[in-house]
Motif scaffolding. Structure first.
Motif, PDB file in Angstrom:
ATOM      1  N   ASN A 121       0.795  -1.235  -0.052  1.00  0.00           N
ATOM      2  CA  ASN A 121      -0.026   0.136  -0.004  1.00  0.00           C
ATOM      3  C   ASN A 121       0.676   1.193  -0.072  1.00  0.00           C
ATOM      4  O   ASN A 121       1.765   1.615   0.891  1.00  0.00           O
ATOM      5  CB  ASN A 121      -0.977  -0.007   1.325  1.00  0.00           C
ATOM      6  CG  ASN A 121      -1.879   1.232   1.112  1.00  0.00           C
ATOM      7  OD1 ASN A 121      -2.308   1.440   0.266  1.00  0.00           O
ATOM      8  ND2 ASN A 121      -1.691   1.935   2.320  1.00  0.00           N
ATOM      9  N   SER A 122       0.789   2.100  -1.217  1.00  0.00           N
ATOM     10  CA  SER A 122       1.664   3.319  -1.101  1.00  0.00           C
ATOM     11  C   SER A 122       0.897   3.851  -2.302  1.00  0.00           C
ATOM     12  O   SER A 122       0.334   3.360  -3.338  1.00  0.00           O
ATOM     13  CB  SER A 122       2.992   3.016  -1.597  1.00  0.00           C
ATOM     14  OG  SER A 122       3.600   4.158  -1.651  1.00  0.00           O
ATOM     15  N   ASN A 123       1.295   5.373  -2.317  1.00  0.00           N
ATOM     16  CA  ASN A 123       0.853   6.031  -3.480  1.00  0.00           C
ATOM     17  C   ASN A 123       1.746   5.610  -4.827  1.00  0.00           C
ATOM     18  O   ASN A 123       2.992   5.274  -4.560  1.00  0.00           O
ATOM     19  CB  ASN A 123       0.713   7.453  -3.380  1.00  0.00           C
ATOM     20  CG  ASN A 123      -0.343   8.468  -4.106  1.00  0.00           C
ATOM     21  OD1 ASN A 123      -0.709   8.079  -5.191  1.00  0.00           O
ATOM     22  ND2 ASN A 123      -1.049   9.178  -3.352  1.00  0.00           N
ATOM     23  N   HIS A 177      10.537   5.428  -2.800  1.00  0.00           N
ATOM     24  CA  HIS A 177      10.980   4.145  -1.888  1.00  0.00           C
ATOM     25  C   HIS A 177      10.088   3.093  -2.478  1.00  0.00           C
ATOM     26  O   HIS A 177       9.617   2.849  -3.497  1.00  0.00           O
ATOM     27  CB  HIS A 177      10.277   4.603  -0.554  1.00  0.00           C
ATOM     28  CG  HIS A 177       8.755   4.901  -0.638  1.00  0.00           C
ATOM     29  ND1 HIS A 177       7.865   3.966  -0.654  1.00  0.00           N
ATOM     30  CD2 HIS A 177       8.194   5.929  -0.481  1.00  0.00           C
ATOM     31  CE1 HIS A 177       6.656   4.722  -0.736  1.00  0.00           C
ATOM     32  NE2 HIS A 177       6.842   5.844  -0.472  1.00  0.00           N
ATOM     33  N   LEU A 199       7.982   0.597  -1.606  1.00  0.00           N
ATOM     34  CA  LEU A 199       6.641   0.470  -1.634  1.00  0.00           C
ATOM     35  C   LEU A 199       6.155   1.262  -2.700  1.00  0.00           C
ATOM     36  O   LEU A 199       5.358   0.851  -3.523  1.00  0.00           O
ATOM     37  CB  LEU A 199       5.966   0.949  -0.412  1.00  0.00           C
ATOM     38  CG  LEU A 199       6.273  -0.247   0.900  1.00  0.00           C
ATOM     39  CD1 LEU A 199       5.419   0.172   1.968  1.00  0.00           C
ATOM     40  CD2 LEU A 199       6.075  -1.579   0.509  1.00  0.00           C
ATOM     41  N   GLY A 200       6.339   2.608  -2.749  1.00  0.00           N
ATOM     42  CA  GLY A 200       5.857   3.406  -3.922  1.00  0.00           C
ATOM     43  C   GLY A 200       6.293   2.635  -5.317  1.00  0.00           C
ATOM     44  O   GLY A 200       5.482   2.909  -6.408  1.00  0.00           O
TER      45      GLY A 200
END
Length: 407
Positions: free
Chosen positions: A47-49, A55, A57-58
């Motif tokens: 979960n990330s934008n 980073h 996750l992004g």
């Protein structure tokens, strides 16, 4: 019960003491475990934008989101992912085209051609486009079974025809329209064709390049995906000419105090944080479709629709069936004597059978059919002949319950 039924957790339950028979897939399809798990994994693990952070996750979220776009491109055979715009659904995509393309191109000398069988979402946006531009709305004549006669259609398409807005498959009658032929006719006069594909992409092979359509919209939730995610396909050259209708973060390139510029396609039409989990869920739904084969789904859905039509016609006296006798996709729409469709649906629900009743967001079509409402049983890969047999028994029970209507 067919082999795909077990993939859909919701179908394992009972409703009103009977095993659920879900016959409302034209409203929304059920979701296989594979799609539910993919959405769950996004929120639990990455979960990330997207498109912003560097980073881990992004980056993972961006890769998954853009990977879903590529899956959509491949499914409908678009030329490039630049032509795939994510949005909230079919309605949003149609509104974007009607507002952006039509606002820039239409004048009071122009005409927009539709059919009386359009869903309100493919009618009202064009009504508004006509009001704002002064263009005139015109309607193809439907044959008694809801189909189009191409010879008659050809006579209506002229140099004034700037847009044909039409569904690929009717959400009431299951009629499959001849898009390739209509596209050729309108292109010969310099117009475009914008297609509501909400009822087609879930059930049949769509090749937008072969059809040569200019715009094509559809929703994820009717094709095993989550709600709130949809797709607008548009030819790159046309999308390049169009202005966004939503402005803000994510779709900008450079912002000054008095002027701004937009990102390139497809992102200039995706303002704000996009529907990340929805796109990933849609990607998983496409994986599921590909695991079965869209040709297998198309064959199944045509056959189950034909079986339903034939069984209803031969076993339910007093039934009125709407649409073509053959070649219908994914549904059968009917009325049972003078019993109101809501009463039909209520009795069926008591037997654990879910169907749709009402005007199906097609009030002009209801008037064309000379009815106020209809009942609709619609199907997908998880339905089989035993579900239709349950429907027949449910309708026979409905007739017994409302026996006075048939005397």
């Amino acid at each position: 019960m067919n082999r795909f039924h077990q993939d859909f957790p919701i179908l394992k339950q009972e409703v009103n003491g009977s095993p659920l028979v879900y016959l409302d897939s034209s409203a929304t399809s059920q979701k296989p475990a594979q799609v539910i798990d993919a959405i769950d994994a996004y929120y639990k693990q990455i979960n990330s934008n997207v498109h912003r952070g560097v980073h881990t996750l992004g980056t993972m979220a961006t890769d998954a989101y853009e990977g879903a776009r590529e899956k959509v491109r491949a499914l409908i055979h678009a030329r490039t992912t630049k032509e795939i715009i994510f949005n909230r659904g079919t309605t949003t995509g149609i509104n974007l085209v009607a507002r952006s393309y039509a606002a820039a191109k239409l004048t009071a000398d122009d005409e927009i051609l539709l059919t009386p069988a359009e869903h309100h979402s493919n009618l009202i946006p064009w009504q508004q486009a006509a009001k704002s531009s002064g263009a005139q709305l015109k309607y193809f004549e439907l044959e008694p079974d809801g189909s189009l006669d191409l010879a008659k259609a050809k006579k209506m398409i002229t140099s004034r025809t700037k847009v044909i807005a039409i569904n690929h498959v009717s959400n009431v009658m299951g009629t499959i329209h001849p898009l390739k032929e209509l596209a050729k006719l309108v292109h010969a006069h310099g117009g475009v064709i914008a297609v509501d594909g909400a009822q087609s992409v879930p059930h049949l092979k769509v090749d937008v390049q072969d059809l040569d359509v200019d715009f094509y919209t559809f929703s994820g939730h009717k094709m095993f995906g989550p709600t709130g995610i949809g797709v607008l396909y548009g030819k790159e050259a046309l999308l390049d000419q169009m202005e966004p209708v939503e402005f803000g973060g994510e779709m900008i390139d450079h912002v000054d105090l008095y002027e701004s510029t937009w990102k390139e396609l497809p992102w200039k039409f995706e303002g704000g944080t996009p529907i990340i989990a929805g796109a990933i869920g849609l990607g998983a739904a496409i994986d599921y479709i590909n695991s079965i084969g869209i040709e297998v789904i198309e064959k199944h859905d045509l056959e189950i629709s034909q079986y339903a039509y034939d069984q209803l016609a031969s076993h339910i006296e007093g039934i009125s069936l709407y649409g073509p006798k053959q070649g219908r996709m994914g549904m059968v729409t009917f009325n049972l004597g003078d019993v109101h469709p809501h009463d039909v649906a209520t009795v069926l629900d008591a037997e654990g059978i879910a169907v749709r009743a009402g005007h199906h967001c097609c009030q002009p079509l209801m008037r064309w059919l000379n009815v106020s409402a209809t009942a609709r049983a619609s199907f997908h890969i998880y339905n089989d002949e035993s579900d239709i047999d349950r429907l027949i028994k449910g309708l026979q029970k409905t007739k017994e319950y409302f026996g006075h209507v048939f005397r």
